[in-house]
Design an enzyme around this catalytic site. Sequence first.
Site, PDB file in Angstrom:
ATOM      1  N   TYR A  70      52.678  50.194  38.116  1.00  0.00           N
ATOM      2  CA  TYR A  70      53.704  51.198  37.792  1.00  0.00           C
ATOM      3  C   TYR A  70      53.663  51.698  36.350  1.00  0.00           C
ATOM      4  O   TYR A  70      54.448  52.579  35.980  1.00  0.00           O
ATOM      5  CB  TYR A  70      55.091  50.621  38.098  1.00  0.00           C
ATOM      6  CG  TYR A  70      55.271  50.267  39.559  1.00  0.00           C
ATOM      7  CD1 TYR A  70      55.266  51.270  40.536  1.00  0.00           C
ATOM      8  CD2 TYR A  70      55.411  48.948  39.974  1.00  0.00           C
ATOM      9  CE1 TYR A  70      55.405  50.959  41.880  1.00  0.00           C
ATOM     10  CE2 TYR A  70      55.557  48.627  41.322  1.00  0.00           C
ATOM     11  CZ  TYR A  70      55.556  49.632  42.268  1.00  0.00           C
ATOM     12  OH  TYR A  70      55.694  49.332  43.615  1.00  0.00           O
ATOM     13  N   ASN A 122      62.866  58.862  44.602  1.00  0.00           N
ATOM     14  CA  ASN A 122      61.912  57.767  44.777  1.00  0.00           C
ATOM     15  C   ASN A 122      62.732  56.621  45.357  1.00  0.00           C
ATOM     16  O   ASN A 122      63.434  55.924  44.627  1.00  0.00           O
ATOM     17  CB  ASN A 122      61.288  57.351  43.444  1.00  0.00           C
ATOM     18  CG  ASN A 122      60.283  56.221  43.635  1.00  0.00           C
ATOM     19  OD1 ASN A 122      60.240  55.581  44.685  1.00  0.00           O
ATOM     20  ND2 ASN A 122      59.478  55.969  42.613  1.00  0.00           N
ATOM     21  N   HIS A 128      60.492  52.322  52.948  1.00  0.00           N
ATOM     22  CA  HIS A 128      59.855  51.750  54.137  1.00  0.00           C
ATOM     23  C   HIS A 128      60.853  51.078  55.082  1.00  0.00           C
ATOM     24  O   HIS A 128      60.460  50.501  56.095  1.00  0.00           O
ATOM     25  CB  HIS A 128      58.794  50.730  53.683  1.00  0.00           C
ATOM     26  CG  HIS A 128      58.030  51.186  52.476  1.00  0.00           C
ATOM     27  ND1 HIS A 128      57.198  52.284  52.495  1.00  0.00           N
ATOM     28  CD2 HIS A 128      58.020  50.741  51.182  1.00  0.00           C
ATOM     29  CE1 HIS A 128      56.685  52.470  51.278  1.00  0.00           C
ATOM     30  NE2 HIS A 128      57.178  51.556  50.467  1.00  0.00           N
ATOM     31  N   ASP A 135      69.252  59.187  56.672  1.00  0.00           N
ATOM     32  CA  ASP A 135      70.339  59.882  57.366  1.00  0.00           C
ATOM     33  C   ASP A 135      71.280  60.569  56.381  1.00  0.00           C
ATOM     34  O   ASP A 135      71.814  61.642  56.667  1.00  0.00           O
ATOM     35  CB  ASP A 135      71.142  58.895  58.221  1.00  0.00           C
ATOM     36  CG  ASP A 135      70.425  58.510  59.515  1.00  0.00           C
ATOM     37  OD1 ASP A 135      69.405  59.137  59.840  1.00  0.00           O
ATOM     38  OD2 ASP A 135      70.893  57.571  60.184  1.00  0.00           O
ATOM     39  N   HIS A 148      56.573  58.943  44.566  1.00  0.00           N
ATOM     40  CA  HIS A 148      56.229  57.536  44.298  1.00  0.00           C
ATOM     41  C   HIS A 148      55.289  57.487  43.105  1.00  0.00           C
ATOM     42  O   HIS A 148      54.356  58.297  43.018  1.00  0.00           O
ATOM     43  CB  HIS A 148      55.544  56.894  45.512  1.00  0.00           C
ATOM     44  CG  HIS A 148      56.407  56.917  46.721  1.00  0.00           C
ATOM     45  ND1 HIS A 148      57.455  56.049  46.889  1.00  0.00           N
ATOM     46  CD2 HIS A 148      56.414  57.744  47.800  1.00  0.00           C
ATOM     47  CE1 HIS A 148      58.064  56.319  48.036  1.00  0.00           C
ATOM     48  NE2 HIS A 148      57.457  57.358  48.604  1.00  0.00           N
ATOM     49  N   LEU A 149      55.559  56.549  42.234  1.00  0.00           N
ATOM     50  CA  LEU A 149      54.690  56.383  41.067  1.00  0.00           C
ATOM     51  C   LEU A 149      53.285  55.969  41.500  1.00  0.00           C
ATOM     52  O   LEU A 149      52.283  56.489  40.999  1.00  0.00           O
ATOM     53  CB  LEU A 149      55.286  55.318  40.141  1.00  0.00           C
ATOM     54  CG  LEU A 149      56.627  55.699  39.507  1.00  0.00           C
ATOM     55  CD1 LEU A 149      57.416  54.455  39.126  1.00  0.00           C
ATOM     56  CD2 LEU A 149      56.396  56.575  38.288  1.00  0.00           C
ATOM     57  N   SER A 150      53.222  55.027  42.411  1.00  0.00           N
ATOM     58  CA  SER A 150      51.926  54.504  42.853  1.00  0.00           C
ATOM     59  C   SER A 150      51.440  55.276  44.073  1.00  0.00           C
ATOM     60  O   SER A 150      52.220  55.975  44.732  1.00  0.00           O
ATOM     61  CB  SER A 150      52.067  53.022  43.200  1.00  0.00           C
ATOM     62  OG  SER A 150      52.924  52.864  44.321  1.00  0.00           O
ATOM     63  N   ARG A 159      53.363  49.937  53.270  1.00  0.00           N
ATOM     64  CA  ARG A 159      53.825  51.028  52.386  1.00  0.00           C
ATOM     65  C   ARG A 159      53.396  52.402  52.887  1.00  0.00           C
ATOM     66  O   ARG A 159      53.785  53.426  52.339  1.00  0.00           O
ATOM     67  CB  ARG A 159      53.304  50.821  50.960  1.00  0.00           C
ATOM     68  CG  ARG A 159      53.897  49.605  50.288  1.00  0.00           C
ATOM     69  CD  ARG A 159      53.506  49.513  48.828  1.00  0.00           C
ATOM     70  NE  ARG A 159      53.601  48.150  48.367  1.00  0.00           N
ATOM     71  CZ  ARG A 159      54.734  47.558  47.948  1.00  0.00           C
ATOM     72  NH1 ARG A 159      55.857  48.238  47.906  1.00  0.00           N
ATOM     73  NH2 ARG A 159      54.733  46.299  47.572  1.00  0.00           N
TER      74      ARG A 159
END
Length: 207
Positions: A70, A122, A128, A135, A148-150, A159
Site C-alpha cells: 500500500y 475504496n 469482498h 445496497d 483500490h490502491l493495490s 480479492r
Amino acid sequence: MARPGPGLKRELKRPYEVRADPARNFGDLDNNAHLGQTSRPFARAGVVASILVLNGPNLNLLGTREPAVYGRDTLADLERAVIGWGRALGLAVDCRQSNSELALIEAVHAAKAAGTSYIVINPGGFTHTSVALRDALAAVSIPFVEVHLSNVHARESFRRHSYFSDAATGVVCGFGLQGYRFALEAIAQRLGARPDAEEAEEIQTGI
Ligand code: DQA
C-alpha cells in the site's frame, strides 16, 4: 462560453453553504478539519459539485500497513492530495474514513441528504464482503467510482470479487494514490466541473 455575471457567482456559492447544515455531519467520522483544510474556499472558485471520498477499514493505517503493498503515504497524505486534486478540478471534496460498516453506510446515506454528486469509494476489505454497503450506494442512487490502491487482481483470489464493481461507473486499481486522482479526473469530466480562473486566483492571492 460567457463568464458568469456577479449574480450567477452568488448562485454558485449557495450550494456550498449547505455544508454548514447538520446533515453534513457524518457521525463520528473524520472530516477535512483534522487536515487543517476545508473545502470551503473551493466554492468561491465556482465549484458546483460535491464529491465524497470514502475510505473503508484499515485504510487509517496507511503508511505503516503492509507498505510493500500500500505504500508509505498516510491517510492524511492521501486526503490532502485528494482535496488538492479536487480543488484543481473544480470539485469540493469531503474525505471520510471508517473501520465500521455501519458508519460507512451512514456516510453514504448522509451524502444523499447533502446533495453529493459523486462518490469515490475504496471499501477496503468490505469490497469482498459487504452486500449492505453496496445496497446503500444503490439506495441513494449516487454514482460512484471504486478505487483500490493495490492491484486486487494480482493478489489472493478472494480479492478478485467485488460487490461494487458491476454497479460502479468505473474501477481503478493498482496505481496507489494516483488512482484517486484518475477517479476525480474522470468524475470532473463527466460532471463538466470547471474552476473559475478569476476566483481561483483570488483564493491563491488571498484577495
Ligand atoms: C484495498 C484492497 C482490498 O482487498 C483490501 O482489503 C484493502 C485495501 C486496496 O486499496 O488495495 O483493505 O481496497
